[in-house]
Design a protein around this motif. Structure first.
Motif, short mmCIF file in Angstrom:
data_model
loop_
_atom_site.label_atom_id
_atom_site.label_comp_id
_atom_site.label_asym_id
_atom_site.label_seq_id
_atom_site.Cartn_x
_atom_site.Cartn_y
_atom_site.Cartn_z
N TYR A 76 -109.33 36.54 -41.63
CA TYR A 76 -110.60 36.40 -40.71
C TYR A 76 -111.64 36.22 -41.44
N TRP A 77 -112.24 36.89 -42.36
CA TRP A 77 -113.49 36.86 -43.11
C TRP A 77 -113.56 35.70 -43.83
N LEU A 78 -112.64 35.05 -44.29
CA LEU A 78 -112.45 33.54 -45.09
C LEU A 78 -112.98 32.82 -43.96
N GLU A 79 -112.47 32.79 -42.75
CA GLU A 79 -112.70 31.69 -41.65
C GLU A 79 -113.98 31.94 -41.26
N VAL A 80 -114.50 33.01 -41.29
CA VAL A 80 -116.07 33.54 -40.67
C VAL A 80 -116.81 32.89 -41.84
N VAL A 81 -116.83 33.01 -43.10
CA VAL A 81 -117.49 32.40 -44.06
C VAL A 81 -117.71 31.03 -43.94
N LYS A 82 -116.49 30.24 -43.61
CA LYS A 82 -116.52 28.80 -43.36
C LYS A 82 -117.29 28.48 -42.07
N ASP A 83 -116.83 29.28 -41.08
CA ASP A 83 -117.74 28.86 -39.61
C ASP A 83 -119.15 28.94 -39.67
N ALA A 84 -119.53 30.18 -40.36
CA ALA A 84 -120.92 30.53 -40.65
C ALA A 84 -121.52 29.60 -41.64
N LYS A 85 -120.92 28.93 -42.44
CA LYS A 85 -121.34 27.98 -43.56
C LYS A 85 -121.97 28.92 -44.52
N LEU A 86 -121.58 30.00 -44.82
CA LEU A 86 -122.09 30.93 -45.92
C LEU A 86 -121.56 30.22 -47.25
N GLN A 87 -120.33 29.57 -47.30
CA GLN A 87 -119.87 28.90 -48.49
C GLN A 87 -118.93 27.58 -47.81
N ALA A 88 -118.83 26.74 -48.72
CA ALA A 88 -118.10 25.71 -48.37
C ALA A 88 -117.40 25.01 -49.50
N GLY A 89 -116.31 24.23 -49.34
CA GLY A 89 -115.93 23.40 -50.72
C GLY A 89 -114.23 23.85 -50.74
N SER A 90 -113.57 23.31 -51.56
CA SER A 90 -112.25 23.58 -52.09
C SER A 90 -111.84 24.54 -52.26
N GLU A 91 -112.68 25.55 -53.06
CA GLU A 91 -112.06 26.82 -53.46
C GLU A 91 -112.22 27.70 -52.15
N LEU A 92 -113.08 27.57 -51.25
CA LEU A 92 -112.95 28.37 -50.16
C LEU A 92 -111.58 27.97 -49.18
N ASP A 93 -111.46 26.63 -49.29
CA ASP A 93 -110.12 26.08 -48.53
C ASP A 93 -108.95 26.77 -49.05
N ARG A 94 -109.20 26.65 -50.37
CA ARG A 94 -107.65 27.30 -51.10
C ARG A 94 -107.63 28.57 -50.94
N LEU A 95 -108.63 29.48 -50.87
CA LEU A 95 -108.50 30.86 -50.56
C LEU A 95 -108.07 31.08 -49.14
N ILE A 96 -108.52 30.50 -48.24
CA ILE A 96 -108.09 30.58 -46.62
C ILE A 96 -106.41 30.17 -46.65
N LYS A 97 -106.04 29.29 -47.53
CA LYS A 97 -104.84 28.91 -47.71
C LYS A 97 -104.04 30.15 -48.11
N GLU A 98 -104.50 30.53 -49.20
CA GLU A 98 -103.81 31.72 -49.81
C GLU A 98 -103.68 33.05 -48.96
N ALA A 99 -104.68 33.39 -48.32
CA ALA A 99 -104.68 34.59 -47.21
C ALA A 99 -103.87 34.13 -46.44
N ASN A 100 -103.39 33.15 -45.91
CA ASN A 100 -102.59 32.63 -44.79
C ASN A 100 -101.16 32.92 -45.51
N GLU A 101 -101.00 32.21 -46.49
CA GLU A 101 -99.82 32.60 -47.15
C GLU A 101 -99.14 33.99 -47.44
N LEU A 102 -100.24 34.81 -48.11
CA LEU A 102 -100.07 36.08 -48.34
C LEU A 102 -99.65 36.89 -46.98
N THR A 103 -100.56 36.65 -45.93
CA THR A 103 -100.11 37.26 -44.66
C THR A 103 -98.78 36.74 -44.25
N ALA A 104 -98.34 35.62 -44.40
CA ALA A 104 -96.89 35.02 -44.00
C ALA A 104 -95.80 35.95 -44.88
N ILE A 105 -96.02 36.00 -46.35
CA ILE A 105 -95.08 36.82 -47.15
C ILE A 105 -95.06 38.41 -46.72
#
Length: 120
Positions: A76-105
């Motif tokens: 959730y917080w990583l999505e907020v970071v992206k939506d609020a444009k506090l940070q952008a880029g491939s590292e943020l996208d990777r961390l969003i993906k990792e958080a999603n994968e960890l949640t699924a695991i």
């Protein structure tokens, strides 16, 4: 995925989130979001580590449910970071993906262990 790999992965997630947050704007939104995100990401690794030392199957399940909640909160917080444009880029996208994968695991772990407990 084995326990040691998952411990390493959750710890790396926390460290990577800390590094991401270091580049947030130095304002109220940046500080507060970083604080929330670092706490939830840290809780994923710390509580997973604690789950390995659970005293019983019920204790393990309780701790895994905390890990699941914290992984989802981090997502959730990583999505907020992206939506609020506090940070952008491939590292943020990777961390969003990792958080999603960890949640699924951890959701799958929770489901599997609830099924096992119901059979007892």
């Amino acid at each position: 995925m084995d326990r040691k790999t998952l411990q390493s992965r959750t710890k790396k997630f926390h460290v990577d989130v800390i590094h991401l947050c270091e580049a947030f704007p130095k304002n109220a939104a940046g500080f507060e979001t970083a604080k929330q995100l670092i706490r939830s990401a840290g809780s994923v690794g710390a509580n997973y580590r604690a789950s390995v030392r659970a005293k019983s199957p019920a204790d393990f399940l309780y701790k895994i449910e905390i890990v699941l909640e914290e992984a989802d909160e981090s997502h959730y917080w990583l999505e907020v970071v992206k939506d609020a444009k506090l940070q952008a880029g491939s590292e943020l996208d990777r961390l969003i993906k990792e958080a999603n994968e960890l949640t699924a695991i951890f959701a799958a772990t929770d489901k599997t262990n609830k099924t096992k407990q119901n059979r007892m």
